[in-house]
Design a protein around this motif. Structure first.
Motif, PDB file in Angstrom:
ATOM      1  N   GLY A  34       0.776  -1.232   0.000  1.00  0.00           N
ATOM      2  CA  GLY A  34       0.000   0.000   0.000  1.00  0.00           C
ATOM      3  C   GLY A  34       0.804   1.278   0.000  1.00  0.00           C
ATOM      4  N   ASN A  35       2.154   1.177  -0.019  1.00  0.00           N
ATOM      5  CA  ASN A  35       2.953   2.395  -0.138  1.00  0.00           C
ATOM      6  C   ASN A  35       2.625   3.091  -1.449  1.00  0.00           C
ATOM      7  N   ILE A  36       2.690   4.403  -1.441  1.00  0.00           N
ATOM      8  CA  ILE A  36       2.299   5.227  -2.583  1.00  0.00           C
ATOM      9  C   ILE A  36       3.546   5.838  -3.211  1.00  0.00           C
ATOM     10  N   TYR A  37       3.672   5.695  -4.523  1.00  0.00           N
ATOM     11  CA  TYR A  37       4.794   6.263  -5.277  1.00  0.00           C
ATOM     12  C   TYR A  37       4.241   7.283  -6.255  1.00  0.00           C
ATOM     13  N   ILE A  38       4.840   8.455  -6.290  1.00  0.00           N
ATOM     14  CA  ILE A  38       4.419   9.525  -7.189  1.00  0.00           C
ATOM     15  C   ILE A  38       5.631   9.984  -7.979  1.00  0.00           C
ATOM     16  N   GLY A  39       5.486  10.080  -9.283  1.00  0.00           N
ATOM     17  CA  GLY A  39       6.543  10.582 -10.139  1.00  0.00           C
ATOM     18  C   GLY A  39       6.052  11.790 -10.906  1.00  0.00           C
ATOM     19  N   PHE A  47      10.425  22.321  -2.974  1.00  0.00           N
ATOM     20  CA  PHE A  47       9.754  21.028  -3.045  1.00  0.00           C
ATOM     21  C   PHE A  47      10.222  20.177  -1.860  1.00  0.00           C
ATOM     22  N   PRO A  48       9.302  19.520  -1.147  1.00  0.00           N
ATOM     23  CA  PRO A  48       9.704  18.765   0.036  1.00  0.00           C
ATOM     24  C   PRO A  48      10.573  17.557  -0.316  1.00  0.00           C
ATOM     25  N   THR A  49      11.612  17.354   0.458  1.00  0.00           N
ATOM     26  CA  THR A  49      12.502  16.225   0.243  1.00  0.00           C
ATOM     27  C   THR A  49      12.690  15.456   1.545  1.00  0.00           C
ATOM     28  N   ALA A  50      12.960  14.175   1.405  1.00  0.00           N
ATOM     29  CA  ALA A  50      13.315  13.304   2.525  1.00  0.00           C
ATOM     30  C   ALA A  50      14.303  12.291   1.959  1.00  0.00           C
ATOM     31  N   VAL A  70      10.606  11.611  -7.760  1.00  0.00           N
ATOM     32  CA  VAL A  70       9.883  10.406  -7.369  1.00  0.00           C
ATOM     33  C   VAL A  70       9.771  10.487  -5.860  1.00  0.00           C
ATOM     34  N   ALA A  71       8.572  10.260  -5.347  1.00  0.00           N
ATOM     35  CA  ALA A  71       8.340  10.347  -3.908  1.00  0.00           C
ATOM     36  C   ALA A  71       7.626   9.088  -3.428  1.00  0.00           C
ATOM     37  N   LYS A  72       7.884   8.728  -2.178  1.00  0.00           N
ATOM     38  CA  LYS A  72       7.234   7.571  -1.567  1.00  0.00           C
ATOM     39  C   LYS A  72       6.553   8.010  -0.277  1.00  0.00           C
ATOM     40  N   LEU A  73       5.264   7.659  -0.156  1.00  0.00           N
ATOM     41  CA  LEU A  73       4.486   7.917   1.045  1.00  0.00           C
ATOM     42  C   LEU A  73       4.003   6.590   1.602  1.00  0.00           C
ATOM     43  N   LEU A  80       6.269  11.746   4.413  1.00  0.00           N
ATOM     44  CA  LEU A  80       7.075  11.578   3.209  1.00  0.00           C
ATOM     45  C   LEU A  80       8.249  10.677   3.576  1.00  0.00           C
ATOM     46  N   LEU A  81       8.274   9.461   3.031  1.00  0.00           N
ATOM     47  CA  LEU A  81       9.344   8.514   3.361  1.00  0.00           C
ATOM     48  C   LEU A  81      10.616   8.877   2.633  1.00  0.00           C
ATOM     49  N   TRP A  82      10.511   9.191   1.346  1.00  0.00           N
ATOM     50  CA  TRP A  82      11.653   9.716   0.587  1.00  0.00           C
ATOM     51  C   TRP A  82      11.167  10.402  -0.662  1.00  0.00           C
ATOM     52  N   SER A  83      11.988  11.308  -1.150  1.00  0.00           N
ATOM     53  CA  SER A  83      11.703  11.982  -2.424  1.00  0.00           C
ATOM     54  C   SER A  83      12.997  12.553  -2.967  1.00  0.00           C
TER      55      SER A  83
END
Length: 83
Positions: A34-39, A47-50, A70-73, A80-83
């Motif tokens: 169910g993790n969400i990936y956005i590109g 822009f938020p980064t992690a 690319v971001a992962k929630l 925000l897990l990473w971006s």
């Protein structure tokens, strides 16, 4: 980002990912857990980064909108897990 309840009776969560400039999501995907990936692309200086591979905005090339991202929630969409 809007995630509907599986029952279809309303939103599970609504969250926003972006900065103060133009940000465009081009693709959204979920993994098995169910993790969400956005590109997409961003022209936001903030822009938020992690855990970023590139921590600062590099700017547009050849008239493009700017940097790709690319971001992962997590499934709950609450961080925000990473971006």
């Amino acid at each position: 980002l809007l995630k509907w309840r599986s029952e279809g009776n309303g939103a599970e969560f609504i969250t926003c990912l972006g900065g103060s400039g133009i940000d465009l999501a081009h693709a959204v995907a979920l993994d098995r857990t169910g993790n969400i990936y956005i590109g997409g692309a961003t022209a936001s200086l903030n822009f938020p980064t992690a855990q970023p591979l590139q921590a600062s905005y590099a700017g547009a090339l050849n008239g493009g909108i700017g940097d790709g991202f690319v971001a992962k929630l997590p499934p709950a969409g609450n961080s925000l897990l990473w971006s």
